[in-house]
Design an enzyme around this catalytic site. Structure first.
Site, PDB file in Angstrom:
ATOM      1  N   CYS A 141      48.584  42.433  37.274  1.00  0.00           N
ATOM      2  CA  CYS A 141      47.775  43.433  37.985  1.00  0.00           C
ATOM      3  C   CYS A 141      47.487  43.047  39.435  1.00  0.00           C
ATOM      4  CB  CYS A 141      46.489  43.735  37.225  1.00  0.00           C
ATOM      5  SG  CYS A 141      45.472  42.312  36.815  1.00  0.00           S
TER       6      CYS A 141
ATOM      7  N   HIS B 212      46.378  49.158  35.823  1.00  0.00           N
ATOM      8  CA  HIS B 212      46.425  48.878  34.386  1.00  0.00           C
ATOM      9  C   HIS B 212      46.928  50.071  33.573  1.00  0.00           C
ATOM     10  CE1 HIS B 212      43.499  45.985  36.079  1.00  0.00           C
ATOM     11  NE2 HIS B 212      44.094  45.158  35.245  1.00  0.00           N
TER      12      HIS B 212
ATOM     13  N   ASP C 292      43.969  51.790  40.134  1.00  0.00           N
ATOM     14  CA  ASP C 292      43.993  50.886  38.986  1.00  0.00           C
ATOM     15  C   ASP C 292      45.434  50.671  38.522  1.00  0.00           C
ATOM     16  OD1 ASP C 292      43.620  49.504  36.642  1.00  0.00           O
ATOM     17  OD2 ASP C 292      42.173  50.898  35.783  1.00  0.00           O
TER      18      ASP C 292
END
Length: 398
Positions: free
Chosen positions: A77, A281, A279
């Site tokens: 990430c 993820h 994000d």
């Protein structure tokens, strides 16, 4: 049909749902140096956010290093956030901050070339493969989670092999940005053939002034400035909040890398005391170039609701990013820092004119002597011995 749905998984294109995530307020939203008034500019805000390149976990790419992982889910990430920050710098460099992406429309050739720098293949200069293997030189095993400072060091080293984008990457140390070192690096690395590289900075400056206003710009290598910081010990110190938010207002802003332990986000702006972030993820399938040499970009732009978090929930380990295409942009940034950051009693970082006397001499980074060029040189971790390990940044006094 299932393969088509899988290709575009996690993509939400209903704009009304996207905008409902923002409260009804008169407050300004700041996104990478641009302001938006929610009540009257919601669609412009949407367009601005969705135009950012969005890099997420991917699966089914070729194994890293030949025998390593074929997905970065669970560990990549921060690498993806670093890619997003760098991609924003390249967009500003080639297309400008005001350029906007439009879905399913033909994009400029520079855009496609930028995107291909980040595809998940070992021959792409900023791929997950290159970043993970360069991280070995920073003491990180392939598959290990990176912090903001490590990603900054990796980008600095990979940029040495990127001749097309031709960026000078400066990563501050000890919470200090040195103006003299940056100008030496950006001017020296972009000298013309008839200007000796060993000429002192003062001589170069005088020469540029004698040649007229355009000479200074042509002698400046576009700057990616990354400032790793630790704004507290276990949590962010509230005294830094206002200064941190001011950085997103600067025209040179590339946002910030950070998040929570082992959970990285790319912060692109703020609303009140909430940070807005992209994000990484989400796990998507690897995308390669097509027969015409372009890559399908539909999964590289986030059309989901932008996420927000209270700034006090931010882990204190962060890295700020700024892009200065010309020397005047850097000079303007220095003025803004002196006005907005250095006025605080407890400064978030220092900006100094001269190289500290107790530091080792500053030497502009140079590409190591290797037998191949470009991204291909990092085919194994043995080739990373040319690079010295970088020390972690220090904790700010609180």
């Amino acid at each position: 049909m299932e393969s088509v749905l899988s290709k575009y998984e996690n993509q939400i294109t209903i704009f009304a749902d996207y905008l409902e995530e923002f409260p009804d307020t008169d407050e300004l939203v700041w996104i990478l140096g641009k302001q938006h008034l929610l009540k009257t500019e919601k669609s412009k805000l949407l367009s601005d956010i969705s135009a950012r390149l969005w890099f997420t976990y991917r699966r089914k790419f070729s194994p890293i290093g030949g025998t390593g992982p074929s997905s970065d889910a669970g560990w990549g990430c921060m690498l993806r956030c670093g890619q997003m920050m760098l991609a924003q710098a390249l967009i500003c460099r080639h297309l400008g901050r005001d350029w906007n992406w439009e879905k399913q429309k033909e994009q400029p050739k520079e855009y496609q070339r930028i995107l291909q720098c980040f595809l998940d293949r070992k021959d792409c200069c900023y791929s997950i493969h290159q970043m993970a293997q360069m991280g070995v030189g920073e003491g990180k095993s392939i598959g290990e989670w990176f912090g903001p400072n490590t990603v900054a060091q990796v980008l600095k080293k990979l940029a040495l092999f990127d001749e097309w984008n031709s960026l000078a990457v400066y990563v501050s140390m000890d919470n200090t940005v040195v103006i003299e070192d940056i100008k030496k690096m950006c001017r020296t690395l972009s000298l013309s053939a008839d200007t000796p590289a060993e000429r002192p900075l003062e001589s170069l400056t005088a020469s540029n002034q004698s040649k007229g206003p355009s000479a200074c710009c042509t002698a400046w290598k576009p700057l990616l400035l990354i400032v790793p910081l630790r704004l507290g010990i276990n949590q962010i110190n509230p005294v830094y909040v206002d200064a941190f938010k001011e950085c997103f207002k600067m025209p040179q802003s590339l946002g910030a890398l950070g998040g929570k332990p082992n959970n990285a986000y790319y912060f692109i702006g703020f609303l009140g005391d909430e940070l807005i972030f992209l994000d990484p993820h989400t796990t998507q399938t690897f995308v390669d170039t097509e027969e015409n040499g372009t890559a399908d970009d539909q999964t590289f732009h986030c059309l989901q609701p932008p996420q927000r978090m209270n700034i006090l929930n931010l882990d204190p380990s962060v890295a700020l990013g700024f892009f200065c295409k010309e020397e005047k942009d850097f000079d303007s940034w220095c003025s803004l820092v002196q006005k907005e950051i250095l006025k605080e009693n407890l400064r978030m970082f220092e900006l100094v004119q001269k190289h500290p006397s107790h530091w080792p001499p500053f030497v502009p980074p140079a590409k190591p002597e290797v037998t191949t060029t470009g991204a291909e040189f990092i085919d194994s971790t043995e080739q990373l011995e040319e690079f010295d390990l970088e020390e972690d940044f220090e904790i700010l006094s609180i």
